[in-house]
Write a protein that holds these residues in place. Structure first.
Motif, mmCIF file in Angstrom:
data_model
loop_
_atom_site.group_PDB
_atom_site.id
_atom_site.type_symbol
_atom_site.label_atom_id
_atom_site.label_comp_id
_atom_site.label_asym_id
_atom_site.label_seq_id
_atom_site.Cartn_x
_atom_site.Cartn_y
_atom_site.Cartn_z
ATOM 1 N N LEU A 30 0.842 -1.196 0.000
ATOM 2 C CA LEU A 30 0.000 0.000 0.000
ATOM 3 C C LEU A 30 0.875 1.243 0.000
ATOM 4 C CD1 LEU A 30 -2.405 -1.139 2.880
ATOM 5 C CD2 LEU A 30 -2.555 -1.710 0.444
ATOM 6 N N GLU A 31 0.778 2.028 -1.046
ATOM 7 C CA GLU A 31 1.594 3.245 -1.124
ATOM 8 C C GLU A 31 1.277 4.174 0.046
ATOM 9 O OE1 GLU A 31 0.962 4.904 -4.996
ATOM 10 O OE2 GLU A 31 2.376 3.521 -5.947
ATOM 11 N N ASN A 32 2.340 4.704 0.668
ATOM 12 C CA ASN A 32 2.231 5.628 1.800
ATOM 13 C C ASN A 32 1.435 5.045 2.975
ATOM 14 O OD1 ASN A 32 2.130 7.560 -0.874
ATOM 15 N ND2 ASN A 32 3.425 8.388 0.748
ATOM 16 N N HIS A 33 1.503 3.724 3.141
ATOM 17 C CA HIS A 33 0.681 3.123 4.189
ATOM 18 C C HIS A 33 1.338 1.888 4.809
ATOM 19 C CE1 HIS A 33 -3.703 1.998 5.483
ATOM 20 N NE2 HIS A 33 -2.821 1.450 6.302
ATOM 21 N N GLY A 34 1.529 0.798 4.058
ATOM 22 C CA GLY A 34 2.063 -0.409 4.674
ATOM 23 C C GLY A 34 1.919 -1.632 3.792
ATOM 24 N N MET A 35 1.686 -2.787 4.401
ATOM 25 C CA MET A 35 1.628 -4.040 3.660
ATOM 26 C C MET A 35 0.590 -4.983 4.268
ATOM 27 S SD MET A 35 4.886 -6.288 4.945
ATOM 28 C CE MET A 35 3.924 -7.801 4.722
ATOM 29 N N ILE A 36 0.174 -5.953 3.455
ATOM 30 C CA ILE A 36 -0.785 -6.970 3.895
ATOM 31 C C ILE A 36 -0.279 -8.327 3.422
ATOM 32 C CG2 ILE A 36 -3.160 -7.799 3.764
ATOM 33 C CD1 ILE A 36 -3.932 -4.918 2.920
ATOM 34 N N ALA A 37 -0.196 -9.279 4.350
ATOM 35 C CA ALA A 37 0.161 -10.658 4.017
ATOM 36 C C ALA A 37 -1.090 -11.516 4.102
ATOM 37 C CB ALA A 37 1.226 -11.180 4.975
ATOM 38 N N LEU A 38 -1.305 -12.365 3.080
ATOM 39 C CA LEU A 38 -2.481 -13.229 3.017
ATOM 40 C C LEU A 38 -2.025 -14.681 3.103
ATOM 41 C CD1 LEU A 38 -2.938 -10.626 1.043
ATOM 42 C CD2 LEU A 38 -5.014 -11.813 0.416
ATOM 43 N N GLY A 39 -2.662 -15.475 3.974
ATOM 44 C CA GLY A 39 -2.225 -16.851 4.120
ATOM 45 C C GLY A 39 -3.323 -17.802 4.536
#
Length: 259
Positions: free
Chosen positions: A190-199
């Motif tokens: 996510l630009e200017n925000h963070g990340m998401i991991a899907l599992g």
């Protein structure tokens, strides 16, 4: 394998470990699919490191997904729908509100068919997401295990206001990724925000997050040399489809996998 809330609590605490620098204070949120109709999501304002059962809210999927198709005109109406989608809680969780990002958790659990989601703001990743190199980091790969754990590329989402606006933009980008690649992304940036991991397990979410942070650190170090060398796209796909790497990737999903 059958999972319960204790598994989500353990995963969330691990992601919130201060020494890892993935989140601080009330940052980040996690979720877990309960059944076909509902899911658990972190409650707003709770810190991840010391979270307990009282820090999660059970939410019905259908009302949250409906908001993506027909967004409420006002924030008040959005909050009313979200509150009505929250399942009955015991005394310890009474009055809790789901994370502001509850709508994208609902969308990803439903559309991507995963069981667990971890959303964090690692400093190493955000140094890149807050720079002109965000697309380079998301769409290219640098080393084999980054491919194996994080996929051939990441879904990149432009900045949007956290909450429902972000979920709407994210759904568009994730569905486009799935149309192009034939599968859901493992990592969303996510630009200017963070990340998401899907599992499909807590371990998979933790592994993807750890590898994404390592990749970010390597990328930042490579930039200091003035020239980053990427794996050729053909090599990325060869690695991703190698039978032995698929076997290893499947082992990494298991919660009892050895390091």
């Amino acid at each position: 394998m059958t999972y319960n809330l204790s598994d989500l609590i353990t995963m969330t605490r691990a992601l919130g470990e201060p020494a890892l620098d993935y989140v601080i204070i009330g940052e980040g949120n996690t979720s877990m699919r309960m059944d076909d109709a509902s899911f658990y999501v972190k409650a707003s304002g709770h810190q991840m490191h010391h979270i307990s059962e009282s820090g999660f809210v059970a939410v019905r999927l259908a009302p949250m997904l409906a908001m993506l198709d027909d967004p409420p005109r006002t924030l008040t109406e959005q909050k009313r729908i979200t509150a009505s989608a929250t399942l009955a809680q015991d005394a310890s969780g009474a009055g809790l509100s789901p994370s502001i990002e509850v709508s994208f958790h609902a969308m990803l659990l439903n559309d991507c068919g995963v069981k667990f989601i971890g959303h964090t703001h690692p400093t190493a990743v955000n140094q890149i997401m807050c720079s002109q190199y965000a697309a380079d980091f998301a769409l290219k790969r640098r080393f084999p295990d980054e491919v194996v754990l994080c996929g051939p590329r990441s879904a990149l989402v432009p900045y949007a206001d956290p909450g429902l606006p972000l979920a709407i933009v994210m759904r568009e980008r994730v569905l486009a990724y799935m149309d192009e690649e034939g599968e859901a992304p493992k990592l969303i940036l996510l630009e200017n925000h963070g990340m998401i991991a899907l599992g499909d397990s807590p371990t998979e979410v933790l592994n993807i997050t750890a590898m994404a942070v390592k990749a970010a650190r390597i990328f930042l170090g490579a930039l200091l040399t003035g020239k980053t060398i990427y794996l050729p796209e053909a090599e990325v796909w060869r690695l991703y489809r190698r039978p032995d790497e698929i076997y290893r990737r499947n082992l990494f999903v298991a919660d009892d996998a050895s390091s």
